[in-house]
Design a protein around this motif. Structure first.
Motif, PDB file in Angstrom:
ATOM      1  N   PRO A  44     -14.588   6.390  14.147  1.00 22.99           N
ATOM      2  CA  PRO A  44     -14.589   7.741  13.560  1.00 22.99           C
ATOM      3  C   PRO A  44     -13.196   8.262  13.255  1.00 22.99           C
ATOM      4  O   PRO A  44     -13.000   8.963  12.264  1.00 22.99           O
ATOM      5  CB  PRO A  44     -15.270   8.583  14.651  1.00 22.99           C
ATOM      6  CG  PRO A  44     -16.110   7.622  15.399  1.00 22.99           C
ATOM      7  CD  PRO A  44     -15.365   6.332  15.389  1.00 22.99           C
ATOM      8  N   ALA A  45     -12.205   7.933  14.080  1.00 28.06           N
ATOM      9  CA  ALA A  45     -10.836   8.396  13.836  1.00 28.06           C
ATOM     10  C   ALA A  45     -10.279   7.764  12.567  1.00 28.06           C
ATOM     11  O   ALA A  45      -9.618   8.428  11.766  1.00 28.06           O
ATOM     12  CB  ALA A  45      -9.943   8.067  15.032  1.00 28.06           C
ATOM     13  N   SER A  46     -10.546   6.474  12.355  1.00 25.36           N
ATOM     14  CA  SER A  46     -10.074   5.795  11.146  1.00 25.36           C
ATOM     15  C   SER A  46     -10.719   6.397   9.904  1.00 25.36           C
ATOM     16  O   SER A  46     -10.048   6.609   8.881  1.00 25.36           O
ATOM     17  CB  SER A  46     -10.392   4.299  11.231  1.00 25.36           C
ATOM     18  OG  SER A  46      -9.867   3.730  12.397  1.00 25.36           O
ATOM     19  N   ALA A  47     -12.021   6.667   9.975  1.00 23.26           N
ATOM     20  CA  ALA A  47     -12.714   7.257   8.828  1.00 23.26           C
ATOM     21  C   ALA A  47     -12.157   8.637   8.498  1.00 23.26           C
ATOM     22  O   ALA A  47     -11.954   8.973   7.324  1.00 23.26           O
ATOM     23  CB  ALA A  47     -14.214   7.343   9.123  1.00 23.26           C
ATOM     24  N   SER A  48     -11.887   9.445   9.523  1.00 23.04           N
ATOM     25  CA  SER A  48     -11.313  10.770   9.293  1.00 23.04           C
ATOM     26  C   SER A  48      -9.910  10.667   8.694  1.00 23.04           C
ATOM     27  O   SER A  48      -9.552  11.433   7.784  1.00 23.04           O
ATOM     28  CB  SER A  48     -11.270  11.540  10.614  1.00 23.04           C
ATOM     29  OG  SER A  48     -10.608  12.773  10.482  1.00 23.04           O
ATOM     30  N   TYR A  49      -9.125   9.724   9.170  1.00 24.28           N
ATOM     31  CA  TYR A  49      -7.757   9.519   8.681  1.00 24.28           C
ATOM     32  C   TYR A  49      -7.754   9.128   7.204  1.00 24.28           C
ATOM     33  O   TYR A  49      -7.002   9.684   6.388  1.00 24.28           O
ATOM     34  CB  TYR A  49      -7.105   8.443   9.548  1.00 24.28           C
ATOM     35  CG  TYR A  49      -5.738   7.980   9.119  1.00 24.28           C
ATOM     36  CD1 TYR A  49      -4.818   8.842   8.520  1.00 24.28           C
ATOM     37  CD2 TYR A  49      -5.343   6.662   9.340  1.00 24.28           C
ATOM     38  CE1 TYR A  49      -3.561   8.403   8.146  1.00 24.28           C
ATOM     39  CE2 TYR A  49      -4.091   6.215   8.975  1.00 24.28           C
ATOM     40  CZ  TYR A  49      -3.207   7.086   8.374  1.00 24.28           C
ATOM     41  OH  TYR A  49      -1.972   6.643   8.003  1.00 24.28           O
ATOM     42  N   VAL A  50      -8.608   8.172   6.824  1.00 24.83           N
ATOM     43  CA  VAL A  50      -8.667   7.729   5.425  1.00 24.83           C
ATOM     44  C   VAL A  50      -9.147   8.856   4.522  1.00 24.83           C
ATOM     45  O   VAL A  50      -8.609   9.060   3.423  1.00 24.83           O
ATOM     46  CB  VAL A  50      -9.573   6.487   5.298  1.00 24.83           C
ATOM     47  CG1 VAL A  50      -9.789   6.121   3.835  1.00 24.83           C
ATOM     48  CG2 VAL A  50      -8.972   5.308   6.048  1.00 24.83           C
ATOM     49  N   LYS A  51     -10.144   9.602   4.973  1.00 22.47           N
ATOM     50  CA  LYS A  51     -10.649  10.716   4.158  1.00 22.47           C
ATOM     51  C   LYS A  51      -9.550  11.751   3.901  1.00 22.47           C
ATOM     52  O   LYS A  51      -9.348  12.202   2.767  1.00 22.47           O
ATOM     53  CB  LYS A  51     -11.842  11.361   4.857  1.00 22.47           C
ATOM     54  CG  LYS A  51     -12.490  12.498   4.073  1.00 22.47           C
ATOM     55  CD  LYS A  51     -13.579  13.158   4.886  1.00 22.47           C
ATOM     56  CE  LYS A  51     -14.767  12.251   5.052  1.00 22.47           C
ATOM     57  NZ  LYS A  51     -15.460  12.028   3.757  1.00 22.47           N
ATOM     58  N   GLU A  52      -8.822  12.128   4.953  1.00 19.46           N
ATOM     59  CA  GLU A  52      -7.733  13.102   4.798  1.00 19.46           C
ATOM     60  C   GLU A  52      -6.654  12.577   3.857  1.00 19.46           C
ATOM     61  O   GLU A  52      -6.122  13.322   3.025  1.00 19.46           O
ATOM     62  CB  GLU A  52      -7.125  13.414   6.165  1.00 19.46           C
ATOM     63  CG  GLU A  52      -8.044  14.178   7.097  1.00 19.46           C
ATOM     64  CD  GLU A  52      -7.439  14.353   8.478  1.00 19.46           C
ATOM     65  OE1 GLU A  52      -6.296  13.874   8.694  1.00 19.46           O
ATOM     66  OE2 GLU A  52      -8.087  14.969   9.349  1.00 19.46           O
ATOM     67  N   ALA A  53      -6.323  11.273   3.967  1.00 17.05           N
ATOM     68  CA  ALA A  53      -5.273  10.697   3.123  1.00 17.05           C
ATOM     69  C   ALA A  53      -5.696  10.680   1.652  1.00 17.05           C
ATOM     70  O   ALA A  53      -4.879  10.963   0.758  1.00 17.05           O
ATOM     71  CB  ALA A  53      -4.946   9.288   3.600  1.00 17.05           C
ATOM     72  N   LEU A  54      -6.960  10.357   1.373  1.00 19.49           N
ATOM     73  CA  LEU A  54      -7.421  10.321  -0.017  1.00 19.49           C
ATOM     74  C   LEU A  54      -7.451  11.726  -0.618  1.00 19.49           C
ATOM     75  O   LEU A  54      -7.143  11.913  -1.802  1.00 19.49           O
ATOM     76  CB  LEU A  54      -8.802   9.677  -0.091  1.00 19.49           C
ATOM     77  CG  LEU A  54      -8.851   8.174   0.246  1.00 19.49           C
ATOM     78  CD1 LEU A  54     -10.280   7.654   0.167  1.00 19.49           C
ATOM     79  CD2 LEU A  54      -7.957   7.380  -0.696  1.00 19.49           C
ATOM     80  N   VAL A  55      -7.815  12.701   0.182  1.00 20.89           N
ATOM     81  CA  VAL A  55      -7.783  14.088  -0.303  1.00 20.89           C
ATOM     82  C   VAL A  55      -6.344  14.501  -0.622  1.00 20.89           C
ATOM     83  O   VAL A  55      -6.071  15.121  -1.662  1.00 20.89           O
ATOM     84  CB  VAL A  55      -8.416  15.033   0.741  1.00 20.89           C
ATOM     85  CG1 VAL A  55      -8.180  16.488   0.347  1.00 20.89           C
ATOM     86  CG2 VAL A  55      -9.905  14.758   0.875  1.00 20.89           C
ATOM     87  N   LYS A  56      -5.423  14.151   0.269  1.00 20.12           N
ATOM     88  CA  LYS A  56      -4.019  14.474   0.037  1.00 20.12           C
ATOM     89  C   LYS A  56      -3.484  13.758  -1.192  1.00 20.12           C
ATOM     90  O   LYS A  56      -2.701  14.328  -1.970  1.00 20.12           O
ATOM     91  CB  LYS A  56      -3.196  14.104   1.272  1.00 20.12           C
ATOM     92  CG  LYS A  56      -1.731  14.482   1.173  1.00 20.12           C
ATOM     93  CD  LYS A  56      -0.976  14.118   2.444  1.00 20.12           C
ATOM     94  CE  LYS A  56      -1.453  14.964   3.617  1.00 20.12           C
ATOM     95  NZ  LYS A  56      -0.644  14.709   4.833  1.00 20.12           N
ATOM     96  N   ALA A  57      -3.907  12.519  -1.409  1.00 14.76           N
ATOM     97  CA  ALA A  57      -3.458  11.774  -2.589  1.00 14.76           C
ATOM     98  C   ALA A  57      -3.938  12.436  -3.869  1.00 14.76           C
ATOM     99  O   ALA A  57      -3.206  12.502  -4.869  1.00 14.76           O
ATOM    100  CB  ALA A  57      -3.969  10.340  -2.517  1.00 14.76           C
TER     101      ALA A  57
END
Length: 460
Positions: A44-57
């Motif tokens: 779950p932490a990895s999924a949250s991290y990737v989601k936040e990074a894609l939004v920021k991108a």
């Protein structure tokens, strides 16, 4: 004067226009590549991290996102969440297995196949994407009787659940391979036979798009490629000399990374339950109740994010309830039954053997030892209570010291145990004289002169 004013206003307007134009043009000319790193088990932490990074991108209009991976695999639910975010991302995502010595096994292979461009560093490998058996036998126990024709049937699924999981995984990874134009047959082999490939082997098998030694070489190689992003739009990459920035995980992702470790969530659950038990045993202590409530809620929240077996959780709760009963009503059977139920429930709690998400046997053993010690302490207290002198009832009054308040022939009143009692005896006593309780009949004390100095007498 009017001409000078007009010229001054025009000059101010030109300066303001240029000052507004320069940042925008500089931002447009500045090509940005954001790097997201998955190092370890996918959860779950990895999924949250990737989601936040894609939004920021997307907010920063990045040219590309480099998803750098070194993972043994992880949870199926988190893997599918990451893949859904990658497929719907308006910013192209490059999957990059790096550095040398890294691997993208199991769930990492699926994610690499889902990225717009798949790349690997020399000395890395991918594959072994067979879904881990869920609900299998307990570790260390035989899975069944060997079959003499097992060599001929090694590709056949052992049961219906394994067949369903395997076929679903094959269909999923083939759909990703067809979407990105990669080798679907090898992808199926990676799922069915747990096949693996090195970086050069994956490039020759068309499982990936390129091999790059570092991020700079990767950006140079993908420059000018055309990819299809979310929404069906095509985009030509302009990544040469792009500025590389690393996206660090936010506090939410870091917090999830800590509490979603099964061992941490298990310990939080135990601390929470122990805190509530101590609060109920000593009302008004406050601290055990507050800490216990917080830890219990955090533990339950973490378990909600993990694939747990609710039968195991139920057994754990039954075991804890039996131990709580043992604390208030000491017996042997209830305490031992609580320990057995708790250990069995802890073994069954996490229902998936994904890498990085196994409940440690040492943690289970330590907590079980703590519960066993708790039962032994309660049983020891019970034993001492049974061997010690009575504390309540008529027997508890025998041997107590008393003070004579008034006396007439063979009866009168005495003061003992903080109360005024009616008393009688064979001797005659004087007010203020110390006597000893020999027996109690109904509500009348039978007293006598002290036979010896005893420390068992209660307070007057």
């Amino acid at each position: 004067m009017q001409t000078m004013k007009a010229a001054l206003v025009a000059a101010i307007g030109i300066v303001a226009f240029l000052s507004c134009l320069r940042p925008g043009s500089a931002e447009e000319n500045r090509r940005l590549a954001l790097t997201v790193t998955i190092d370890g088990a996918i959860g779950p932490a990895s999924a949250s991290y990737v989601k936040e990074a894609l939004v920021k991108a997307g907010e920063r209009h990045a040219e590309i996102v480099i998803l750098r991976m070194n993972t043994p695999g992880g949870l199926n639910s988190s893997m599918r969440e990451i893949i859904a975010d990658v497929l719907g991302s308006p910013v192209p995502v490059v999957g990059y297995v790096a550095p040398a010595g890294a691997h993208a096994a199991s769930a990492g292979t699926y994610i690499l196949y889902a990225t717009h461009i798949a790349a690997m560093a020399p000395g890395t490998n991918i594959g072994a994407a067979t879904p881990v058996q869920i609900g299998g036998p307990l570790p260390g126990l035989p899975s069944g009787t060997p079959d003499k024709d097992s060599k001929d049937k090694k590709d056949e699924p052992k049961d219906a659940m394994t067949a369903k999981a395997t076929n679903d995984a094959i269909a999923f990874i083939r759909s990703l391979a067809e979407l990105r134009g990669r080798n679907a047959d090898w992808a199926e082999k990676a799922v069915r036979e747990a096949a693996t490939l090195s970086a050069n082997g994956a490039l020759q098998a068309h499982a990936i798009d390129l091999v790059a030694r570092d991020a700079a070489e990767l950006l140079n190689q993908i420059d000018g490629r055309v990819v299809e992003v979310g929404g069906g739009k095509t985009q030509r990459l302009a990544t040469q000399n792009a500025v590389i920035e690393t996206v660090d995980p936010g506090w939410t992702s870091r917090f999830l990374a800590v509490i979603t470790d099964p061992n941490v969530s298990f310990i939080l659950l135990m601390v929470g339950i122990y805190g509530l038990i101590f609060e109920f045993m000593s009302p008004g202590a406050v601290a055990p109740g507050v800490v216990g409530t917080i830890c219990l809620l955090l533990g339950l929240y973490a378990l909600n994010l993990l694939p747990i077996n609710y039968a195991g959780l139920g057994l754990m709760l039954v075991g804890i309830a039996l131990l709580a009963i043992e604390a208030f009503n000491p017996t042997v059977v209830i305490g031992l039954g609580g320990v057995v139920a708790f250990v069995l429930g802890a073994i069954m709690l996490v229902r998936v053997e994904a890498p990085g998400y196994r409940l440690s046997w040492s943690v289970i053993a330590i907590v079980a030892a703590m519960f066993t010690g708790f039962v032994l302490v309660v049983l020891g207290a019970l034993r001492r209570a049974r061997r010690g002198p009575p504390r309540v009832g008529a027997q508890a009054m025998r041997g107590l010291a008393a003070e004579v308040l008034d006396w007439n022939e063979n009866e009168g009143h005495v003061f003992t145990h903080g109360e005024r009692w009616q008393a009688r005896g064979a001797d005659t006593f004087k007010p203020g004289e110390r006597v000893e309780v020999a027996n109690i009949v109904d509500l009348t004390l039978v007293v006598r002169r002290p036979t010896a100095v005893s420390g068992e007498g209660g307070p007057l």
